[in-house]
Design an enzyme around this catalytic site. Sequence first.
Site, PDB file in Angstrom:
ATOM      1  N   ASN A 101       0.911  -1.128   0.229  1.00  0.00           N
ATOM      2  CA  ASN A 101      -0.077  -0.008   0.044  1.00  0.00           C
ATOM      3  C   ASN A 101       0.824   1.178  -0.071  1.00  0.00           C
ATOM      4  O   ASN A 101       0.380   2.470  -0.343  1.00  0.00           O
ATOM      5  CB  ASN A 101      -0.966   0.035   1.167  1.00  0.00           C
ATOM      6  CG  ASN A 101      -1.642   1.354   1.470  1.00  0.00           C
ATOM      7  OD1 ASN A 101      -2.443   1.788   0.669  1.00  0.00           O
ATOM      8  ND2 ASN A 101      -1.265   1.932   2.495  1.00  0.00           N
ATOM      9  N   ASP A 160       1.661   7.103   0.232  1.00  0.00           N
ATOM     10  CA  ASP A 160       0.708   6.245  -0.288  1.00  0.00           C
ATOM     11  C   ASP A 160       0.841   5.739  -1.816  1.00  0.00           C
ATOM     12  O   ASP A 160       0.694   6.885  -2.584  1.00  0.00           O
ATOM     13  CB  ASP A 160      -0.766   6.633  -0.073  1.00  0.00           C
ATOM     14  CG  ASP A 160      -1.697   5.686  -0.115  1.00  0.00           C
ATOM     15  OD1 ASP A 160      -1.987   4.746   0.604  1.00  0.00           O
ATOM     16  OD2 ASP A 160      -2.818   5.800  -0.800  1.00  0.00           O
ATOM     17  N   ASP A 190      -0.781  -6.489   3.537  1.00  0.00           N
ATOM     18  CA  ASP A 190      -0.759  -5.696   4.592  1.00  0.00           C
ATOM     19  C   ASP A 190      -1.539  -4.474   4.117  1.00  0.00           C
ATOM     20  O   ASP A 190      -1.551  -4.027   2.960  1.00  0.00           O
ATOM     21  CB  ASP A 190       0.760  -5.246   4.795  1.00  0.00           C
ATOM     22  CG  ASP A 190       0.881  -4.147   5.820  1.00  0.00           C
ATOM     23  OD1 ASP A 190       0.544  -4.702   6.869  1.00  0.00           O
ATOM     24  OD2 ASP A 190       1.308  -3.012   5.424  1.00  0.00           O
ATOM     25  N   HIS A 194      -6.793  -0.314   3.040  1.00  0.00           N
ATOM     26  CA  HIS A 194      -6.022   1.108   2.362  1.00  0.00           C
ATOM     27  C   HIS A 194      -5.962   1.069   0.628  1.00  0.00           C
ATOM     28  O   HIS A 194      -5.572   1.886   0.259  1.00  0.00           O
ATOM     29  CB  HIS A 194      -5.067   1.548   3.012  1.00  0.00           C
ATOM     30  CG  HIS A 194      -5.283   1.482   4.465  1.00  0.00           C
ATOM     31  ND1 HIS A 194      -5.936   2.613   5.081  1.00  0.00           N
ATOM     32  CD2 HIS A 194      -5.249   0.508   5.685  1.00  0.00           C
ATOM     33  CE1 HIS A 194      -6.211   2.248   6.366  1.00  0.00           C
ATOM     34  NE2 HIS A 194      -5.651   1.168   6.750  1.00  0.00           N
ATOM     35  N   GLU A 224      -5.449  -8.236   4.949  1.00  0.00           N
ATOM     36  CA  GLU A 224      -5.646  -7.987   6.263  1.00  0.00           C
ATOM     37  C   GLU A 224      -6.696  -6.662   6.246  1.00  0.00           C
ATOM     38  O   GLU A 224      -6.516  -5.621   5.765  1.00  0.00           O
ATOM     39  CB  GLU A 224      -4.267  -7.268   6.882  1.00  0.00           C
ATOM     40  CG  GLU A 224      -4.352  -6.864   8.311  1.00  0.00           C
ATOM     41  CD  GLU A 224      -4.074  -5.401   8.750  1.00  0.00           C
ATOM     42  OE1 GLU A 224      -3.681  -4.920   7.741  1.00  0.00           O
ATOM     43  OE2 GLU A 224      -3.829  -5.337   9.997  1.00  0.00           O
TER      44      GLU A 224
HETATM   45  C1  LAG Z   1      -0.294  -2.946   9.200  1.00  0.00           C
HETATM   46  N1  LAG Z   1      -1.415  -3.340   8.651  1.00  0.00           N
HETATM   47  O1  LAG Z   1      -2.161  -2.885   8.160  1.00  0.00           O
HETATM   48  C2  LAG Z   1       0.797  -3.592   9.955  1.00  0.00           C
HETATM   49  O2  LAG Z   1       0.030  -4.699  10.453  1.00  0.00           O
HETATM   50  C3  LAG Z   1       1.146  -2.576  10.960  1.00  0.00           C
HETATM   51  O3  LAG Z   1       2.051  -3.367  11.839  1.00  0.00           O
HETATM   52  C4  LAG Z   1       1.688  -1.499  10.504  1.00  0.00           C
HETATM   53  O4  LAG Z   1       2.076  -0.608  11.282  1.00  0.00           O
HETATM   54  C5  LAG Z   1       1.005  -0.564   9.257  1.00  0.00           C
HETATM   55  N2  LAG Z   1      -0.017  -1.555   8.908  1.00  0.00           N
HETATM   56  C6  LAG Z   1       1.685  -0.105   8.129  1.00  0.00           C
HETATM   57  O5  LAG Z   1       2.304  -1.244   7.379  1.00  0.00           O
HETATM   58  C7  LAG Z   1       3.683  -0.727  11.744  1.00  0.00           C
HETATM   59  C8  LAG Z   1       3.627   0.080  13.382  1.00  0.00           C
HETATM   60  C9  LAG Z   1       3.508   1.774  13.041  1.00  0.00           C
HETATM   61  C10 LAG Z   1       4.643   2.033  12.285  1.00  0.00           C
HETATM   62  C11 LAG Z   1       4.518   1.454  10.850  1.00  0.00           C
HETATM   63  C12 LAG Z   1       5.460   1.660   9.749  1.00  0.00           C
HETATM   64  O6  LAG Z   1       2.466  -0.169  13.876  1.00  0.00           O
HETATM   65  O7  LAG Z   1       3.855   2.321  14.414  1.00  0.00           O
HETATM   66  O8  LAG Z   1       4.386   3.625  12.009  1.00  0.00           O
HETATM   67  O9  LAG Z   1       4.459   0.136  10.788  1.00  0.00           O
HETATM   68  O10 LAG Z   1       6.840   1.633  10.241  1.00  0.00           O
HETATM   69  C13 LAG Z   1       5.778   4.273  12.436  1.00  0.00           C
HETATM   70  C14 LAG Z   1       5.622   5.253  13.600  1.00  0.00           C
HETATM   71  C15 LAG Z   1       4.535   6.347  13.195  1.00  0.00           C
HETATM   72  C16 LAG Z   1       5.208   7.009  11.803  1.00  0.00           C
HETATM   73  C17 LAG Z   1       5.296   5.920  10.693  1.00  0.00           C
HETATM   74  C18 LAG Z   1       6.026   6.591   9.752  1.00  0.00           C
HETATM   75  O11 LAG Z   1       5.029   4.335  14.820  1.00  0.00           O
HETATM   76  O12 LAG Z   1       4.370   7.287  14.242  1.00  0.00           O
HETATM   77  O13 LAG Z   1       4.004   7.925  11.480  1.00  0.00           O
HETATM   78  O14 LAG Z   1       6.295   4.944  11.394  1.00  0.00           O
HETATM   79  O15 LAG Z   1       7.411   7.205  10.006  1.00  0.00           O
HETATM   80 CA    CA Z   2      -3.678   3.667  -0.254  1.00  0.00          CA
END
Ligand code: LAG
Ligand code: CA
Length: 461
Positions: A101, A160, A190, A194, A224
């Site tokens: 995505n 995106d 994943d 979206h 998902e």
């Molecule tokens: C998913 N499924 O739809 C995954 O199961 C989930 O684990 C993913 O989030 C999300 N979608 C994007 O693929 C994980 C973390 C996020 C993390 C993201 C990207 O749960 O916390 O975001 O992966 O690494 C992190 C920061 C954010 C920030 C972002 C971009 O936590 O605050 O905005 O990175 O820099």
């Molecule tokens: Ca999208």
Amino acid sequence: PAHAAPSGDRDVIVHLFQWRWQSIAEECETTLGPHGFGAVQVSPPQEHVVLPGEGYPWWQDYQPVSYRLDQTRRGTRADFVDMVDTCREAGVKIYVDAVINHMSGTGSVGSGPGSAGSAYGKYEYPGLYQSQDFNDCRRDISDWNDKWEVQYCELVGLADLRTSSPYVRDRIADYLNDLVAIGVAGFRIDAAKHIPEADLQAIVSRLDDVHPDWGGGKPYVFQEVIADGTIGTGSYTPIGDVTEFQYHRDISHAFADGAISHLTGLGGGLTPGAEAVVFVANHDTQRNDPILTHTDGARYDLAQKFMLAHPYGTPKVMSSYTWSGDDRTGPPMSADGTTDPTDCSAARWVCEHRAVAGMVSFHNAVDGHGIGSAVTDGAGRLAFARGSAGYAAFNATDSAWTRTFTTGLPDGTYCDVANGTFVDGVCDGPSYEVSGGTFTATVAADGAVALHVGAVGECAD
Ligand code: LAG
Ligand code: CA
């Protein structure tokens, strides 16, 4: 082995979250193949951001910077290929977590290069994607009731992809087909919700056939989709299977509360079971919204065993590592952020799939048999037949449950695969004598007993 084990209808998935490729290969040979697991969901294998400033969080993998497999924190492309081959020879499929995505986010700007050395910036991935390959809504999704925003704006600030573009669709399909050519048999999509349905359909329709050992048809796809009032699972079932988060909530609350007597009907009213992937916890829920996780010990193992005994859905077993405090914490790793090999006897690798391995044989043996007669105490105890092929009893209370159970099983000596395993005719757990269709057992507090026709014979000792 000289030839691939028959794939049969083995469908149980285990998510070996954050495991190195070489460790997964070993687990396929020693544990997953022999116990009848069908597939491993592996962490995303494409090049990803590297974030030392944040302690190399686990979620680096969900920010792709290229589709190279050359070097992630879990190993090299050669390691990945070897894993796929080794697991296939052990009869175990590899399902890749496909992050398609989006690419990287704001958090990683300026922190390149990626894990395989590629330079990048948000919206600029040299040789792959440029600014025009991303949607125009360059801000976070803010109104989750607006389907357009959910699909065309940024999920937690991640660039995106313009998946409506034939160019972008081709690049994603090239990546996925590279994996199929290696022998990958399926994908977790994943953040599928979206991606506009038509875009995802167009990408999936570009996929090549899988390895002949897996039947040569199209790859297995499960998406998902965290269903809500704006986007339901039914929007995506024409494309492939979907994750059923309501099942996760239902089974987790039931076991956490010791209220399981109604669970013969688990899954009723949800996505049709043939299209649903089900789980007690996943890597996100165990962090963001925990109901019942590995930290709950035996009660959680019991819920995963129940999932494997119940006919609804395709079960996905979670296998975790522990952390304390900061939920960004990555797996055990070396100083440069590369992941350590898994050692299930060492601290932090939970390996909870091993605690439920015997139940995978139950799931496989009772396939095609519905739930037969059930008994319950009306609260935390429930036992049921799976036709004449199996019988399982669950006790989600703090005291033992002793009774005589009436089954449809032929008379014989059965291995209790809830407390042991039965491999190559050897039972390493307790056994029970079924006589005249009945057996008497004491089901331990937070325990289970499970007998099936594929695990009959004398106990090894
Ligand atoms: C998913 N499924 O739809 C995954 O199961 C989930 O684990 C993913 O989030 C999300 N979608 C994007 O693929 C994980 C973390 C996020 C993390 C993201 C990207 O749960 O916390 O975001 O992966 O690494 C992190 C920061 C954010 C920030 C972002 C971009 O936590 O605050 O905005 O990175 O820099
Ligand atoms: Ca999208």
